[in-house]
Design an enzyme around this catalytic site. Sequence first.
Site, PDB file in Angstrom:
ATOM      1  N   ARG A  18      -5.729   6.610 -15.027  1.00 23.70           N
ATOM      2  CA  ARG A  18      -5.725   6.782 -17.216  1.00 23.70           C
ATOM      3  C   ARG A  18      -6.272   8.291 -16.928  1.00 23.70           C
ATOM      4  O   ARG A  18      -5.987   8.652 -18.221  1.00 23.70           O
ATOM      5  CB  ARG A  18      -6.092   5.807 -17.794  1.00 23.70           C
ATOM      6  CG  ARG A  18      -5.291   5.705 -19.429  1.00 23.70           C
ATOM      7  CD  ARG A  18      -4.084   5.918 -19.407  1.00 23.70           C
ATOM      8  NE  ARG A  18      -3.432   5.373 -20.509  1.00 23.70           N
ATOM      9  CZ  ARG A  18      -3.714   5.296 -21.239  1.00 23.70           C
ATOM     10  NH1 ARG A  18      -3.289   3.262 -20.416  1.00 23.70           N
ATOM     11  NH2 ARG A  18      -3.453   4.997 -22.503  1.00 23.70           N
ATOM     12  N   HIS A  43     -17.747   5.054  -1.523  1.00 18.54           N
ATOM     13  CA  HIS A  43     -16.824   5.639  -0.246  1.00 18.54           C
ATOM     14  C   HIS A  43     -16.080   6.679  -0.849  1.00 18.54           C
ATOM     15  O   HIS A  43     -14.821   6.715  -1.600  1.00 18.54           O
ATOM     16  CB  HIS A  43     -15.865   4.802   0.370  1.00 18.54           C
ATOM     17  CG  HIS A  43     -15.190   5.094   2.074  1.00 18.54           C
ATOM     18  ND1 HIS A  43     -14.176   4.407   2.813  1.00 18.54           N
ATOM     19  CD2 HIS A  43     -15.338   6.535   2.747  1.00 18.54           C
ATOM     20  CE1 HIS A  43     -13.933   5.099   3.487  1.00 18.54           C
ATOM     21  NE2 HIS A  43     -13.902   7.003   3.106  1.00 18.54           N
ATOM     22  N   ARG A  45     -14.283   9.033  -0.560  1.00 20.76           N
ATOM     23  CA  ARG A  45     -13.234  10.063   0.288  1.00 20.76           C
ATOM     24  C   ARG A  45     -12.905  11.910  -0.218  1.00 20.76           C
ATOM     25  O   ARG A  45     -13.126  12.210  -1.273  1.00 20.76           O
ATOM     26  CB  ARG A  45     -11.986   9.066   0.312  1.00 20.76           C
ATOM     27  CG  ARG A  45     -11.423   7.670   1.367  1.00 20.76           C
ATOM     28  CD  ARG A  45     -10.603   6.688   0.838  1.00 20.76           C
ATOM     29  NE  ARG A  45     -10.465   5.911   1.353  1.00 20.76           N
ATOM     30  CZ  ARG A  45     -10.006   5.508   2.428  1.00 20.76           C
ATOM     31  NH1 ARG A  45      -9.846   6.280   3.717  1.00 20.76           N
ATOM     32  NH2 ARG A  45     -10.469   3.517   3.934  1.00 20.76           N
ATOM     33  N   GLU A  79     -20.086   5.234   2.463  1.00 23.49           N
ATOM     34  CA  GLU A  79     -19.651   4.528   3.391  1.00 23.49           C
ATOM     35  C   GLU A  79     -18.964   6.043   3.759  1.00 23.49           C
ATOM     36  O   GLU A  79     -18.358   6.629   2.876  1.00 23.49           O
ATOM     37  CB  GLU A  79     -18.560   3.951   3.220  1.00 23.49           C
ATOM     38  CG  GLU A  79     -19.223   2.163   2.861  1.00 23.49           C
ATOM     39  CD  GLU A  79     -18.568   1.329   2.833  1.00 23.49           C
ATOM     40  OE1 GLU A  79     -17.213   1.370   2.775  1.00 23.49           O
ATOM     41  OE2 GLU A  79     -18.453   0.101   2.576  1.00 23.49           O
ATOM     42  N   HIS A 202     -15.431  -7.245   4.403  1.00 28.67           N
ATOM     43  CA  HIS A 202     -13.331  -6.110   3.763  1.00 28.67           C
ATOM     44  C   HIS A 202     -12.975  -7.733   3.684  1.00 28.67           C
ATOM     45  O   HIS A 202     -12.537  -8.444   4.592  1.00 28.67           O
ATOM     46  CB  HIS A 202     -13.006  -5.506   5.281  1.00 28.67           C
ATOM     47  CG  HIS A 202     -12.241  -5.070   4.714  1.00 28.67           C
ATOM     48  ND1 HIS A 202     -11.487  -3.556   4.679  1.00 28.67           N
ATOM     49  CD2 HIS A 202     -10.258  -5.376   4.560  1.00 28.67           C
ATOM     50  CE1 HIS A 202     -10.051  -2.848   4.076  1.00 28.67           C
ATOM     51  NE2 HIS A 202     -10.110  -4.293   4.457  1.00 28.67           N
TER      52      HIS A 202
END
Length: 250
Positions: A18, A43, A45, A79, A202
Amino acid sequence: MIKLSVNVNKIATLRNSRGGNHPDILDLSQKILDYGAHGITIHPREDERHIRTDDIKPLRDLVTHYNQQTSVSREFNIEGEPSERFLQIILDHKPDQATLVPVKPGEITSDHGFQFPQDSERLQPIVAAIKKAGIRVSIFVEAGVQNLQIAKDLGVDRIEFYTGPFAERFDRNPNDGKAMFTRFDYSAREAISKGLEINAGHDLDHKNLELFRALPGLKEVSIGHRLISQALEWGLEKTIKTYLEVLNGK
């Protein structure tokens, strides 16, 4: 005691969908620690689809200040892929733990672990640089991974088991999950024999953790998607406290 680190990527995903700063990832990360979680995981990315570069320092500072103010020990875990980009993030922000994860272009989420000796060459310089900075190194692996002595020789401190397949089987039939758990049990014992500590993550949740908490040597679980999804129904405080109770057999 098995520690719970909450991955806050999904909070960042919702915020980014948003624009603006709602939900506030810092405010919710503070609450996550207040509710008893032992750490925060991110993490970051390269495409910044959830955690952004400008989130990292404020979250690092949050955990540092929390420890100073409360005299407890909460950890910050970052990570990422074994790359120069990720290494610079680690050296700049000095988390308590760096978890190396293989990343495929275009993947939705992490879905496989490192293999040995195939991945040794690209891991070696990254692991060495992180260890030189005094930071614990964990690497993402699958149950049944071979040649764990190579990981130990690289200087790795911990392995983090990719538990997606276990969770998928458990969802379908708990007995199938129990059957797959034996592979993790065997691999955990092998890791321990090599002097490696064990994390996992996970798609773990309050149901399958009833079984997975029995994994030999399990130090920490890192959970994001399912915990945040459950919090939509239960609320964040109840969800975190339930996960902590399950992890520690209460």
